[in-house]
Scaffold this active site. Structure first.
Site, mmCIF file in Angstrom:
data_model
loop_
_atom_site.group_PDB
_atom_site.id
_atom_site.type_symbol
_atom_site.label_atom_id
_atom_site.label_comp_id
_atom_site.label_asym_id
_atom_site.label_seq_id
_atom_site.Cartn_x
_atom_site.Cartn_y
_atom_site.Cartn_z
ATOM 1 C CE LYS A 158 -18.495 58.896 -21.017
ATOM 2 N NZ LYS A 158 -18.979 57.542 -21.375
ATOM 3 C CD GLU A 233 -22.917 63.417 -5.860
ATOM 4 O OE1 GLU A 233 -22.508 62.716 -4.897
ATOM 5 O OE2 GLU A 233 -23.545 64.472 -5.701
ATOM 6 C CB CYS A 267 -22.407 55.486 -4.993
ATOM 7 S SG CYS A 267 -23.843 56.433 -5.468
ATOM 8 C CD GLU A 360 -18.067 52.117 -4.718
ATOM 9 O OE1 GLU A 360 -17.285 52.587 -5.551
ATOM 10 O OE2 GLU A 360 -19.153 52.634 -4.410
#
Ligand code: NDP
Length: 458
Positions: A158, A233, A267, A360
Site C-alpha cells: 500500500k 521503521e 528518517c 522529528e
C-alpha cells in the site's frame, strides 16, 4: 462518492500541478486483493527455488531497464532530485537482485538428536502487507517486497496516497518479468482503510510498516491483538557529533547534505548537530558557507541538490517549528512561486526542550548545540526517544569506536554520513522501530522456523 470509488489527484510538489488520478481502494477491494494474494501463495510457495530466483532476477532486470523512467516518475511525483531518484531506482533493482540470490540459499539446520533426524525449515508466512510512506516510495517498497517474495510469501504494497506512481509501475514490471498474477500487488488506498485492513485481516500474516512513530505504534498495537508479526521503521532525530579534532572542513561541508537531502524528509536525517564547544565557532563559519551553497530548485535539473517538500500541509507543519522563540542562525535560499518550497534553515542557539530540538521535523531544519567532552556528547545524543542513525566525526579511532558503541542507534557512520547499503542491516533502537531490514538476516523476518523430527528407530 461510493466507498469503493475514491479518485485521488496526484500532485507534482514542485509545480502543484495534477499529474495523475489514481483510484483508491476501499475495504471490499482490499479484501479482494488479500484473497488473490492468499490464492497465489499456494502456488508461489511451491515454485522451485531456482525458478523463483530466476523470476526475481528477471524482475530486477526489468527495473534496471526502466531506471530512467522510474526516476523521472519519482521526480514528478515526489519532487526528488533527479540524482537521488536515479539512485533510488537503482537501489530498488539492487535489493531485488540481492534477494534473488536467496531462494536456493534459504537453509535450515540439521540438529543432532537421539533416535532420529531433526531438521528445521524456513517456511514462508503467507500474505505480507507492506505500508509505505511518501518519503522514499521506491526503495522502501523494495526493501520489504524483495526478501518477502524470495522467501515464498505473496505481497501487497500500500503506497502512500501522495506517492503511488512508482510503486504501481513496479507492479507492472513484476508482471512483465513473469511473476504470476497475485504474487505482488500494489493497492493504492488510504492508511486507515487499506493499511488497517492489513492489520485486522486474518489472512495477512505479517505487516511491514514505515512511517511516523504515532501510526507505527497503533499498527503494532493492532497486530499485538492478533499476535501478528510486524516490522516497524519509524522516525528519527539523529545526531551528527563533531569533535574538535575532526576534519572540520569536511564535517562542515557534508553536514548540510546529511540533513537537507530529500529536503530533510528522511528518517536518517542528522537533524541535531552536536559540536565540541572549542570548535563551535570555526565549525559554524564553515557550515554557514556550506548551507548557503545548497542548490535548491527544479528537481529535474541535474545540478539541483534539494527539491520541494511533499505537500502544502507538510510545509505548514515544518514551518511551525520555526517560531518566534528560537533564533534562525542562517538560511539557504528557495524558489518563489508555485511548489512547496522551504529553505534550508539552521536554528542555533536552541533550548534543549524546544520542540525543533526534540521532535522529528522531517524538513530542512537543523539545530546545532555545543557539547563539552565525550560523555556530554553521548548524553545529548541519547537524550531522545529515537535511535535510528547518526554520525561521528573525529580523527581518534578509539573515541570513534567508544562513541559508536555508546550511541543508542541502529546505523552509525564515522567520518561519513552513509546509512543505507542493501547488504547491511538497517533499523532503529527505541521508538525508531522494531526489527531490521536489508542485509543477510532480513529473510528471517519473512519466515517461520519449523522443526521436524523424523524417528529412525525400527
Ligand atoms: P504516516 O505514518 O501517517 O504515513 C505512513 C504510511 O502509513 C502511509 O502509507 C499512510 O497512508 C499509512 N497510514 C496512515 N494511517 C494509517 C493507519 N491508521 N493504519 C495503517 N496505515 C496508516 O506519516 P505521514 O505521511 O502522516 O507523515 C507524518 C510524519 O511522520 C512526518 O512528518 C514524519 O515526521 C513522519 N514520517 C516518518 C517516516 C519515516 O521514514 N520514518 C516516513 C513518513 C513520515 P496514507 O498516507 O496513504 O493515508
Amino acid at each position: 462518492m461510493s466507498q469503493e470509488h475514491d479518485p485521488y489527484q496526484v500532485v507534482n510538489p514542485a509545480t502543484e500541478e495534477v499529474i495523475a488520478t489514481v483510484d483508491l481502494a476501499g475495504p471490499a477491494a482490499a479484501d479482494a486483493a488479500i484473497a488473490r494474494a492468499r490464492r497465489a501463495f499456494e502456488s508461489w510457495r511451491n515454485v522451485a527455488p531456482g525458478d523463483r530466483a530466476r523470476l526475481l532476477r528477471r524482475f530486477a532486470a526489468e527495473v534496471d531497464a526502466e531506471r530512467e523512467s522510474l526516476a523521472a516518475l519519482e521526480v514528478a511525483n515526489a519532487g526528488h532530485t533527479i540524482g537521488n531518484a536515479r539512485w533510488e531506482a537503482g537501489n530498488a533493482r539492487d535489493v531485488i537482485e540481492y534477494y534473488a540470490g536467496a531462494p536456493e540459499r534459504l537453509f535450515g539446520r540439521q540438529i543432532p538428536v537421539a533416535g532420529g533426524l531433526d531438521v528445521t525449515f524456513q517456511e514462508p508466512l503467507g500474505v505480507v502487507g507492506v505500508i509505505v510512506p511518501w518519503n522514499f516510495p521506491l526503495p522502501i517498497a523494495a526493501w520489504a517486497l524483495a526478501p518477502a517474495l524470495a522467501a515464498g510469501n505473496t505481497v501487497i504494497v500500500k503506497p502512500a496516497e501522495l506517492t503511488p506512481l512508482t510503486a504501481l509501475r513496479l507492479a507492472e514490471l513484476a508482471l512483465r518479468a513473469g511473476l504470476p498474477e497475485g504474487v505482488l500487488q500494489v493497492l493504492p488506498g488510504r492508511g486507515p482503510v487499506v493499511g488497517q485492513r492489513f492489520v485486522t485481516h486474518p489472512d495477512v500474516r505479517k505487516v511491514v510498516f514505515t512511517g511516523s512513530t504515532a501510526v507505527g505504534r497503533s499498527v503494532m498495537a493492532g497486530c499485538a491483538a492478533r499476535v501478528k508479526p510486524v516490522t516497524l521503521e519509524l522516525g528519527g532525530k539523529s545526531a551528527n557529533i563533531v569533535f574538535a579534532d575532526a576534519d572540520l572542513e569536511k564535517a562542515a561541508a557534508t553536514a548540510p547534505y546529511a540533513v537537507f537531502d530529500n529536503a530533510g524528509q528522511d528518517c536518517c536525517a542528522r537533524s541535531r548537530i552536536l559540536v565540541e564547544a572549542s570548535a563551535y565557532d570555526e565549525f559554524m563559519d564553515r557550515f554557514e558557507r556550506a548551507v548557503r551553497g545548497v542548490r535548491v530548485g527544479d528537481p529535474a535539473d541535474e545540478k539541483t541538490e534539494m527539491g520541494p517538500l511533499i505537500s502544502a500541509a507538510h510545509r505548514a507543519r515544518v514551518a511551525s517549528y520555526v517560531d518566534g522563540d528560537t533564533e534562525v542562525a542562517f538560511r539557504g535560499g528557495a524558489p518563489e512561486g508555485p511548489g512547496f518550497w522551504y529553505p534550508p534553515t539552521v536554528l542555533a542557539p536552541i533550548a534543549p526542550d524546544h520542540r525543533a530540538f526534540t521532535e522529528e521535523v522531517f524538513g530542512p531544519v537543523v539545530t546545532v548545540v555545543p557539547f563539552r567532552g565525550e560523555s556530554d556528547a553521548v548524553r545529548i545524543a541519547n537524550a531522545t526517544e529515537y535511535g535510528l542513525s547518526g554520525s561521528i566525526w573525529t580523527r581518534d579511532v578509539g573515541r570513534a569506536l567508544r562513541v559508536a558503541r555508546a550511541v543508542e542507534a541502529g546505523n552509525l557512520s564515522v567520518n561519513s554520513h552513509s546509512s543505507v547499503r542493501y547488504w547491511t542491516p538497517f533499523g532503529g533502537y527505541k521508538q525508531s522501530g522494531l526489527g531490521r531490514e536489508l542485509g543477510p538476516d532480513a529473510l528471517h523476518a519473512f519466515t517461520e522456523t519449523k522443526n521436524v523430527f523424523i524417528a529412525t528407530e525400527e
